[in-house]
Design an enzyme around this catalytic site. Structure first.
Site, PDB file in Angstrom:
ATOM      1  N   HIS A  63      -9.615  97.130   9.664  1.00  0.00           N
ATOM      2  CA  HIS A  63      -9.807  95.866  10.408  1.00  0.00           C
ATOM      3  C   HIS A  63      -9.351  94.687   9.552  1.00  0.00           C
ATOM      4  CE1 HIS A  63     -12.235  93.616  13.594  1.00  0.00           C
ATOM      5  NE2 HIS A  63     -11.752  92.650  12.798  1.00  0.00           N
ATOM      6  N   HIS A  65      -6.981  90.757   9.957  1.00  0.00           N
ATOM      7  CA  HIS A  65      -6.211  89.814  10.768  1.00  0.00           C
ATOM      8  C   HIS A  65      -5.043  89.344   9.914  1.00  0.00           C
ATOM      9  CE1 HIS A  65      -9.314  89.269  14.012  1.00  0.00           C
ATOM     10  NE2 HIS A  65     -10.038  89.837  13.055  1.00  0.00           N
ATOM     11  N   GLU A 219     -20.371  89.981  17.507  1.00  0.00           N
ATOM     12  CA  GLU A 219     -20.288  89.425  16.152  1.00  0.00           C
ATOM     13  C   GLU A 219     -21.001  88.080  16.153  1.00  0.00           C
ATOM     14  OE1 GLU A 219     -16.418  88.438  14.610  1.00  0.00           O
ATOM     15  OE2 GLU A 219     -17.156  88.324  12.543  1.00  0.00           O
ATOM     16  N   ASP A 315     -11.413  92.408   7.275  1.00  0.00           N
ATOM     17  CA  ASP A 315     -11.372  91.350   8.293  1.00  0.00           C
ATOM     18  C   ASP A 315     -10.432  90.222   7.832  1.00  0.00           C
ATOM     19  OD1 ASP A 315     -11.987  90.299  10.764  1.00  0.00           O
ATOM     20  OD2 ASP A 315     -13.910  89.465  10.176  1.00  0.00           O
ATOM     21  N   TRP A 321     -11.651  81.408   6.928  1.00  0.00           N
ATOM     22  CA  TRP A 321     -13.021  81.904   7.092  1.00  0.00           C
ATOM     23  C   TRP A 321     -13.546  82.555   5.828  1.00  0.00           C
ATOM     24  CZ3 TRP A 321      -9.188  82.443  10.776  1.00  0.00           C
ATOM     25  CH2 TRP A 321      -9.389  81.698  11.939  1.00  0.00           C
TER      26      TRP A 321
END
Ligand code: FE2
Length: 421
Positions: A63, A65, A219, A315, A321
């Site tokens: 996972h 991005h 989430e 992620d 983030w």
């Protein structure tokens, strides 16, 4: 012998299926593992003496991005460290997003990961952008890197499927363009009803186009966010469990135990996959709590104890983030060990499996993955004697073998004492 051995690994100890082998020789011809035995009397074009070092199937990043990686500080740093400031900053950074910008950063991140033993990656591509720039960028990256790393692309509607016009059409367009996986974010739809509807639509689309499913699910710290049960129900009814992944599911950590226990029974029936992202969810979740402050992770240990497939991912790597992240999946496993209290002997080993074999199950790699005769020759040599030592020392990936070829090697740092102490 009907084949020429191109690469011979001598005396490596294989860790796979939770077992550590005696030292083995591994013979590779072309892109295939041809023989594994305690001693192989063969000559090869290249021989790597391993002296008992650990050999594992490649790390799997289940996972990430890649459309936002390596943008931390652009155009400004996240001062609060929160999800919401991250969204604000990304809105600004997105203005300058181009296919080339995404290709450059995504390939840089894939190289960082491959150098640390990652050879399979599932990336999400945001399809809320009307131009589909992230999707075009990451589909071209998948093609550009396919000779050394395998990338799956999820069509991910970051802002929800029904909350903005055009997203339904773009999600279907993404299937036609060749996205491997249908994504979703039901807890971010405008209403619960829209969230439920979105899950059914995702399953319909996956069935129509014969694709996998990976949904950003619950989430949020809201203990009433309950789309995991909707995903489980659809997976049971359509008998699609092993093709379905629920990512994050952090609200599962906030559910009351009576509900969580009932849900676990449904999940055992559904046999879906789970991805937890402990680095970022530990930092983003629980932000509205005072004390006691929740860890904001799904029930990793309990899912594992119930025989469900759990893998771990980054992620984010250095984006608005989460400005940290090394790309090293041993860091991710180590964080899971701590945050999920998986410090028992077998639990430590399980956390290593969560970034290798379990990731392969999440990605539905099946026979494309694993160390055995006849298998594709993808493997990693770690500078450690076993899986627990690999975690203890965040072992260097000494050799990364991709499709039968040495791809990258790293020499562990050498310490030289300047005094006798
Ligand atoms: Fe994500």
């Amino acid at each position: 012998m009907a084949y020429d051995v191109s690469l011979l690994l001598q005396q490596g100890r294989i860790f796979q299926h939770g077992q550590l082998s005696e030292p083995m020789d591994i013979a590779i011809a072309g892109d295939t593992i041809r023989a594994i035995a305690p001693h192989l009397d063969l000559t090869a074009a290249t021989t790597l003496p391993l002296a008992g070092q650990l050999v594992i199937p490649p790390f799997v990043e289940s996972h990430i991005h890649l459309d936002s990686v390596l943008t931390a500080g652009q155009p400004r740093w996240n001062q609060s460290g929160t999800l919401f400031e991250g969204i604000e900053i990304w809105r600004e950074r997105k203005q300058s997003l181009t296919v080339e910008d995404i290709q450059e950063r995504a390939i840089a991140a894939l190289k960082i990961q491959a150098s640390q033993g990652v050879l399979f990656v599932r990336t999400h591509a945001d399809v809320s952008d009307p131009t589909l720039t992230p999707l075009h960028g990451l589909l071209s990256v998948r093609e550009a890197v396919k000779d050394w790393i395998t990338v799956q692309v999820v069509a991910f509607p970051q802002d929800g499927i029904y909350s903005h016009p055009g997203t339904v059409e773009r999600l279907e367009e993404a299937m036609k363009l060749g996205a491997d996986v249908v994504g979703g974010i039901p807890h971010y739809e405008l209403t619960r009803e829209d969230g439920v509807r979105s899950v059914k639509y995702i399953f319909d689309l996956a069935e129509t186009y014969d694709r996998l499913i990976d949904i950003h699910c619950d989430e949020i710290d809201d203990d009433q966010s309950r789309f995991l049960e909707v995903i489980a129900a659809e997976a049971i009814r359509r008998d699609m469990g092993d093709r379905v992944t629920a990512s994050h599911t952090t609200a599962f950590g906030s559910y009351n135990n009576a509900y969580a226990f009932k849900l676990m029974g449904f999940l055992r029936r559904a046999r879906i996959n789970f991805v937890s992202n402990p680095l970022i969810n530990l930092t983003l979740q629980g932000r509205m709590d005072t004390y006691p402050k929740r860890r904001g992770l799904t029930r990793v240990k309990e899912l594992w104890q119930n025989g469900l497939n759990v893998s771990l991912g980054h992620d984010c790597i250095q984006d608005p983030w989460y400005c940290l992240g090394t790309g090293n999946l041993l860091d991710v496993a180590l964080m899971a060990v701590h945050a999920c209290q998986m410090t028992g002997h077998d639990e430590l080993q399980a956390c290593v499996q969560m970034v290798t074999e379990n990731g392969a199950r999440t990605l539905n790699l099946h026979h494309a993955y694993g160390i055995a005769e006849g298998q594709p020759a993808n493997l990693v040599v770690l500078d450690a004697e076993d899986a627990i030592a690999a975690l203890q020392h965040r072992a260097t990936a000494r050799h990364v073998i991709s499709q039968g070829q040495p791809l990258v090697s790293t020499t562990p740092p050498q310490v030289t004492w300047q005094q006798v102490v």
